[in-house]
Motif scaffolding. Sequence first.
Motif, PDB file in Angstrom:
ATOM      1  N   THR A 196       0.802  -1.222   0.000  1.00  0.00           N
ATOM      2  CA  THR A 196       0.000   0.000   0.000  1.00  0.00           C
ATOM      3  C   THR A 196       0.836   1.274   0.000  1.00  0.00           C
ATOM      4  N   HIS A 197       2.011   1.233   0.649  1.00  0.00           N
ATOM      5  CA  HIS A 197       2.784   2.477   0.718  1.00  0.00           C
ATOM      6  C   HIS A 197       4.286   2.298   0.913  1.00  0.00           C
ATOM      7  N   GLY A 198       4.708   1.216   1.534  1.00  0.00           N
ATOM      8  CA  GLY A 198       6.111   1.082   1.887  1.00  0.00           C
ATOM      9  C   GLY A 198       7.048   1.044   0.690  1.00  0.00           C
ATOM     10  N   ASN A 199       6.691   0.249  -0.318  1.00  0.00           N
ATOM     11  CA  ASN A 199       7.546   0.137  -1.504  1.00  0.00           C
ATOM     12  C   ASN A 199       7.633   1.463  -2.248  1.00  0.00           C
ATOM     13  N   ALA A 200       6.492   2.110  -2.429  1.00  0.00           N
ATOM     14  CA  ALA A 200       6.473   3.386  -3.160  1.00  0.00           C
ATOM     15  C   ALA A 200       7.271   4.448  -2.408  1.00  0.00           C
ATOM     16  N   ALA A 201       7.121   4.491  -1.081  1.00  0.00           N
ATOM     17  CA  ALA A 201       7.872   5.481  -0.303  1.00  0.00           C
ATOM     18  C   ALA A 201       9.371   5.253  -0.442  1.00  0.00           C
TER      19      ALA A 201
END
Length: 430
Positions: A412-417
């Motif tokens: 949900t967010h960790g990879n993109a961040a």
Amino acid sequence: MTQLTQAAPGEELPEFLRDPEPREVHYTVISVDDHLVEPPDMFEGREPARFAGRFPRIMELEPGKTYSRAQSGLPPMAVSTPGRQAWDFDGNLFLQVGLNAVAGYTSFETLSDEPTSFAEMRPGCYDIDARVRDMDIGGIWASLNFPSSITGFAGAVFSRTTDVDLGQAVMRAWNDWMYEEWHGRHPTRVIPMGITWLADPEVGAAEVRRNAARGFTALSFPELPHRLGYPPVHSEHWAPLFRACEETGTALCLHVGSSGMLDLPPDGPRFEKNTTLFPALSLLSAVEWLWSGVPVRYPELSIVLSEGGIGWVPMLLDRLDFMLAHAGSLSDFAQWTHGTPPSEVLRDHFYFCTLDDPSTLAVAVEKLGADRIMVEMDYPHTDSTWPDTQPLLRQRFGENPSLDVEAIRAITHGNAARVFRHPLPPRPLP
């Protein structure tokens, strides 16, 4: 920024412009595939005097007239409705295609592929303040926005301008607008993505470095540049550009269709077939980039494939392992992968984006790893999950109890961040 769609006193806005109720937030979501529609005033104040009147401009289309779309390889289009608009640049028209900006429509029955006007779009398509409000409605923390038709998705339109100096000036102005207006007004909510000069990789590399110095972390690049008349990705032609991306930590984002759709017969439902085959086009692109040698020559380069889904990725991993076991002696695999099994190269250097893959989400996580999958919302296109991205994700994760909290955070967010070095809120969810 100019608000182009407003209600007069006592007048109600069209149904598609009314705000949905905000959705309950279960996850911190970074959507890595959304789109913007460049506003008509985006080049105001950014046009050098020597190019006065030659930058892209919005023009009104005449009902009953047929307009050429030769620059896109599509057949001419007849316009039947008053008020339609298009970009006029370098002797070509670039249509604000109706299906490109439909967020908020309650029904698609009246839509067509005719060009549309800004008055028919939800303001979040072209106004960053309105976009952030829509992100809040849908529970989206941050968004990566691809360009629209006037750039050719990845700067290809400007790179083919008949006057090289003009094309480069427009390209830089587009990036300045992205930095100052779209990203600059809400820097924690928008991941800064740039375009570059494709006709000369040295010039393109310089633009990547110029953008990276002010915080850009992503570059929109054609997934198959040879289809646009440029050298293929395995060519050393692109070395300066890829080196600049690797050295600056700029992720290469390959959006499906950014170098054209698949070659299909002229008859039949082309729109339906093309959209159905998005995963096939992404598969084709992944294989091209995998065997190009780019991932192993530039090991710190992040390659992100957008809007092709993830259902085909487990199949590709299986196929690569099967090929290595059964035909490895027939090909010099090491020449392209430096001795690393090709399936490992795919896992180590590529990222894939899921819009909605209910049948294959858990399989993809098991075969690929949660640290290689990101979420996309695709606002404001017809297949966007907005404003229901949050409930959809909650449903999909609930259907896959094998996905633990760490996997959900990564997707949900960790990879993109991590890939885009983007800040998270003080208390990310879950």
